[in-house]
Structure formats: C-alpha cells, structure tokens
Design a protein around this motif. Structure first.
Motif, short mmCIF file in Angstrom:
data_model
loop_
_atom_site.label_atom_id
_atom_site.label_comp_id
_atom_site.label_asym_id
_atom_site.label_seq_id
_atom_site.Cartn_x
_atom_site.Cartn_y
_atom_site.Cartn_z
N ARG A 44 44.97 41.59 41.02
CA ARG A 44 44.42 40.33 41.27
C ARG A 44 43.35 40.03 40.45
O ARG A 44 42.61 38.91 40.92
CB ARG A 44 43.99 40.31 42.86
N VAL A 45 43.12 40.68 39.44
CA VAL A 45 41.92 40.23 38.62
C VAL A 45 41.93 38.96 37.93
O VAL A 45 40.93 38.47 37.87
CB VAL A 45 41.80 41.17 37.26
N ALA A 46 42.74 38.12 38.16
CA ALA A 46 43.07 36.81 37.62
C ALA A 46 42.20 35.90 38.61
O ALA A 46 41.90 34.80 38.44
CB ALA A 46 44.50 36.36 37.51
N GLU A 47 41.96 36.45 40.01
CA GLU A 47 41.26 35.63 41.03
C GLU A 47 39.95 35.56 41.05
O GLU A 47 39.23 35.21 41.60
CB GLU A 47 41.96 36.22 42.31
N SER A 50 34.64 32.63 38.13
CA SER A 50 33.87 32.49 36.88
C SER A 50 32.42 32.20 37.33
O SER A 50 31.89 31.71 38.30
CB SER A 50 34.34 31.32 36.02
N HIS A 77 35.83 42.18 31.31
CA HIS A 77 35.04 41.49 31.89
C HIS A 77 33.42 41.76 32.30
O HIS A 77 33.19 43.05 31.79
CB HIS A 77 35.67 41.62 33.66
#
Length: 107
Positions: A44-47, A50, A77
């Motif tokens: 779920r790293v795309a969640e 920012s 990241h």
C-alpha cells in the motif's frame, strides 16, 4: 536517513503514518494520522500522504515504526521514526481520536 523524532517535536496536527494493527488504531490514534498496518505497507506504499519533508512513522512503542521507516528510506521515500510511539504521543498529552466508541487509549 534513519533518525528519530519525538512527539514533542511534532505539531499536534502533523500528518503521520501509523503502522499499528487495526485494533490498536481503533483504540486510539492521532487525529491526522494515516493508517497503513506494517504488514500491508509494501503493498500500500502508493497510499502514503505527500509531505514537505520526511513522514513521521509511529507504532505502539517504536519497533515496527523503526523498521517501517528504514524500509521506506531504503526504497526512495523520506521517513522518520517517532521514538516511543503512541505511548510517548499519549504521555505527551497529544490529541487522540478513537474509532471504537471508547475514550482514546493506547493498546
């Protein structure tokens, strides 16, 4: 980057990544936290939200969040571990919400 921060250094409304289990999250979490359990982080790293700098990562006491922050940093990241985790957050008197209908607490 694998350094730590402490709750006192974070704003009450800081966006943080909470990597605890669902029951821990339900019992009490920072109001502006994003919940992605440690076991689901890679998928779920795309969640990730920012942020302008490294995202603070929190768990109960600092173990899982330290591993999560290291993995995030190793994979491009920016992350920083919250030393003492939600136990320290709560002890510092930082705001907390719960999702289980009880007063916020740290499991």
């Amino acid at each position: 980057m694998s350094k730590n921060t402490v709750p006192a250094e974070l704003a009450d409304d800081a966006v943080i990544l909470d990597v605890r289990r669902q029951d821990e999250w339900d019992a009490g979490h920072a109001p502006t936290a994003v919940h992605i359990p440690f076991e689901e982080l890679q998928a779920r790293v795309a969640e990730l939200p920012s942020t302008d700098g490294p995202i603070p990562v929190v768990c109960r006491g600092g173990g899982r969040s330290s591993r999560a922050a290291k993995w995030l940093n190793d994979n491009g990241h920016q992350a920083i571990n919250v030393a003492g985790g939600m136990q320290a957050w709560h002890a510092e008197g930082k705001p907390m919400d719960s999702a289980d209908g009880n007063s916020p607490r740290v499991l």
